[in-house]
Design an enzyme around this catalytic site. Sequence first.
Site, PDB file in Angstrom:
ATOM      1  N   GLU A  24       0.817  -1.214   0.000  1.00  0.00           N
ATOM      2  CA  GLU A  24       0.000   0.000   0.000  1.00  0.00           C
ATOM      3  C   GLU A  24       0.855   1.271   0.000  1.00  0.00           C
ATOM      4  O   GLU A  24       0.373   2.356   0.341  1.00  0.00           O
ATOM      5  CB  GLU A  24      -0.969  -0.044   1.176  1.00  0.00           C
ATOM      6  CG  GLU A  24      -2.016  -1.126   0.975  1.00  0.00           C
ATOM      7  CD  GLU A  24      -2.709  -1.554   2.248  1.00  0.00           C
ATOM      8  OE1 GLU A  24      -3.787  -1.036   2.518  1.00  0.00           O
ATOM      9  OE2 GLU A  24      -2.177  -2.407   2.972  1.00  0.00           O
ATOM     10  N   SER A 212      -6.349  -3.494   1.784  1.00  0.00           N
ATOM     11  CA  SER A 212      -6.698  -2.982   0.451  1.00  0.00           C
ATOM     12  C   SER A 212      -7.111  -4.097  -0.501  1.00  0.00           C
ATOM     13  O   SER A 212      -6.835  -4.033  -1.699  1.00  0.00           O
ATOM     14  CB  SER A 212      -5.545  -2.188  -0.171  1.00  0.00           C
ATOM     15  OG  SER A 212      -5.336  -1.009   0.563  1.00  0.00           O
ATOM     16  N   SER A 348     -11.603   9.620   1.054  1.00  0.00           N
ATOM     17  CA  SER A 348     -11.763   8.292   1.660  1.00  0.00           C
ATOM     18  C   SER A 348     -12.956   8.302   2.613  1.00  0.00           C
ATOM     19  O   SER A 348     -13.383   9.348   3.088  1.00  0.00           O
ATOM     20  CB  SER A 348     -10.507   7.908   2.451  1.00  0.00           C
ATOM     21  OG  SER A 348      -9.362   7.925   1.636  1.00  0.00           O
TER      22      SER A 348
HETATM   23  N1  LIG Z   1     -17.008 -12.795   4.005  1.00  0.00           N
HETATM   24  C1  LIG Z   1     -17.309 -11.896   3.048  1.00  0.00           C
HETATM   25  N2  LIG Z   1     -18.527 -11.871   2.456  1.00  0.00           N
HETATM   26  C2  LIG Z   1     -18.827 -10.983   1.498  1.00  0.00           C
HETATM   27  N3  LIG Z   1     -17.967 -10.056   1.033  1.00  0.00           N
HETATM   28  C3  LIG Z   1     -16.739 -10.027   1.566  1.00  0.00           C
HETATM   29  C4  LIG Z   1     -16.348 -10.941   2.599  1.00  0.00           C
HETATM   30  N4  LIG Z   1     -15.082 -10.671   2.937  1.00  0.00           N
HETATM   31  C5  LIG Z   1     -14.683  -9.654   2.172  1.00  0.00           C
HETATM   32  N5  LIG Z   1     -15.654  -9.255   1.327  1.00  0.00           N
HETATM   33  C6  LIG Z   1     -15.555  -8.182   0.341  1.00  0.00           C
HETATM   34  O1  LIG Z   1     -14.181  -7.955   0.077  1.00  0.00           O
HETATM   35  C7  LIG Z   1     -13.777  -6.663   0.533  1.00  0.00           C
HETATM   36  C8  LIG Z   1     -12.388  -6.714   1.125  1.00  0.00           C
HETATM   37  O2  LIG Z   1     -12.331  -7.612   2.207  1.00  0.00           O
HETATM   38  P1  LIG Z   1     -11.719  -7.211   3.619  1.00  0.00           P
HETATM   39  O3  LIG Z   1     -11.859  -8.369   4.520  1.00  0.00           O
HETATM   40  O4  LIG Z   1     -12.350  -5.949   4.068  1.00  0.00           O
HETATM   41  O5  LIG Z   1     -10.177  -7.017   3.294  1.00  0.00           O
HETATM   42  P2  LIG Z   1      -9.180  -5.768   3.362  1.00  0.00           P
HETATM   43  O6  LIG Z   1      -8.525  -5.866   4.696  1.00  0.00           O
HETATM   44  O7  LIG Z   1      -8.229  -6.017   2.264  1.00  0.00           O
HETATM   45  O8  LIG Z   1     -10.005  -4.527   3.215  1.00  0.00           O
HETATM   46  C9  LIG Z   1     -14.864  -6.267   1.512  1.00  0.00           C
HETATM   47  O9  LIG Z   1     -14.973  -4.864   1.609  1.00  0.00           O
HETATM   48  C10 LIG Z   1     -16.105  -6.911   0.882  1.00  0.00           C
HETATM   49  O10 LIG Z   1     -16.560  -6.153  -0.220  1.00  0.00           O
END
Ligand SMILES: Nc1ncnc2c1ncn2[C@@H]1O[C@H](COP(=O)(O)OP(=O)(O)O)[C@@H](O)[C@H]1O
EC number: 6.3.2.4
Length: 380
Positions: A24, A212, A348
């Site tokens: 990042e 990200s 953001s």
């Molecule tokens: N268990 C899940 N069910 C549905 N969508 C998910 C799930 N996990 C992640 N996502 C989707 O993927 C995106 C990124 O996942 P996240 O866990 O927030 O990772 P990061 O730490 O990279 O932001 C989330 O904002 C969502 O849109």
Amino acid sequence: MSSDSTHQSPKPRVAVVFGGRSSEHTISVLTAGAVLRAIDRERYDVLPIGITTDGRWALTADDPERMAITGRELPTVAGIAEPGGGSVLLPVDPAAREVVLAEPGSVPKDLGDVDVVFPVLHGPYGEDGTLQGMLELSGVPYVGAGVLASAVGMDKEYMKRIFHSFGLPVGPYTVIRPREWDTDPAAARKKIVDFAGDHGWPVFVKPARAGSSMGITKVDDLAGLDDAIAEARAHDPKIIVESLLRGREIECGVLEFEDGPRASVPAEIPPVSDHDFYDFEAKYLDSAEGIVPAPLTPEQTDRVRELAVLAYEAVSCEGLVRADFFLTEDGEFVINEINTLPGFTPISMYPRMWQASGVDYPELIDRLIQAALRRSTGLR
Ligand SMILES: Nc1ncnc2c1ncn2[C@@H]1O[C@H](COP(=O)(O)OP(=O)(O)O)[C@@H](O)[C@H]1O
Ligand SMILES: [Mg+2]
């Protein structure tokens, strides 16, 4: 603009540390550009310090214009480091506040005292407690979460374990540790298939410690599993597998005020049409449009704000956190994750949620610095 090298001013001096070794890097440079542009120069002196992708701490130009997107080109620390090289060093002596620039073959140059560090760093070696540990050793106060909260906020497994123990609802998940995959990938694969048997496909395969949306794949069936595991493990040897949570994505910001943490109005992240989920490109290059405030009932709004503060407290956060939830089809909030240094450019979600709550971007920066100055390092 250039930084005072013989620093005498009574204003607190803020070292804005940005860039870094994580994937990042460029987002961090963009964010630092926005912070440098908005920070109140009447109130604070600023020392910009960039960390290159290979980990060198470099004195950089105090020039926000060069820390912006040009076309679809993202800025880097290497592109704005002061010529001549050298490394910026923080004292490990808690009695000293002075920062020096060390260059091979010459006497270290005194860059003056630093009163507070603002780590504008996302991901590993920045948001994960490692930098915070170094700052604790140096005895310099810093913005945001301490060592433990930073490390927990970076680890999707321990985050969920702590949330669960504090009564925050988390979705089903399973973890594949590095040794499990290395010693018996067939058993690890079976563990995931059994998990999907219990909770259904698709599953999300994620690096346990990344951000990200890096390395995350939505996997529809067994055929896609090995590629997804390889992709996640390219970011972190520990992976977490989650079942798909259907529902709306709702976020809420928490900010430390003089009297304690407060929650912002929540926001909703609508599904992104061209992208399978809210991924890196959607977040940063196409600037996905979050809806602020989220169209929720007053009860839902109260509930998500309460859960966001609980998440902040559960992990012992300081300064700020963005808590991300799913509002499931049966009306329950399930926490997805927290970010101890959430996306922080003015467009953001975190700054936008505070803007809508009556705290504009310069005030947000000011509050974070003031919260850091109220604290000291060490146990608190
Ligand atoms: N268990 C899940 N069910 C549905 N969508 C998910 C799930 N996990 C992640 N996502 C989707 O993927 C995106 C990124 O996942 P996240 O866990 O927030 O990772 P990061 O730490 O990279 O932001 C989330 O904002 C969502 O849109
Ligand atoms: Mg996320």
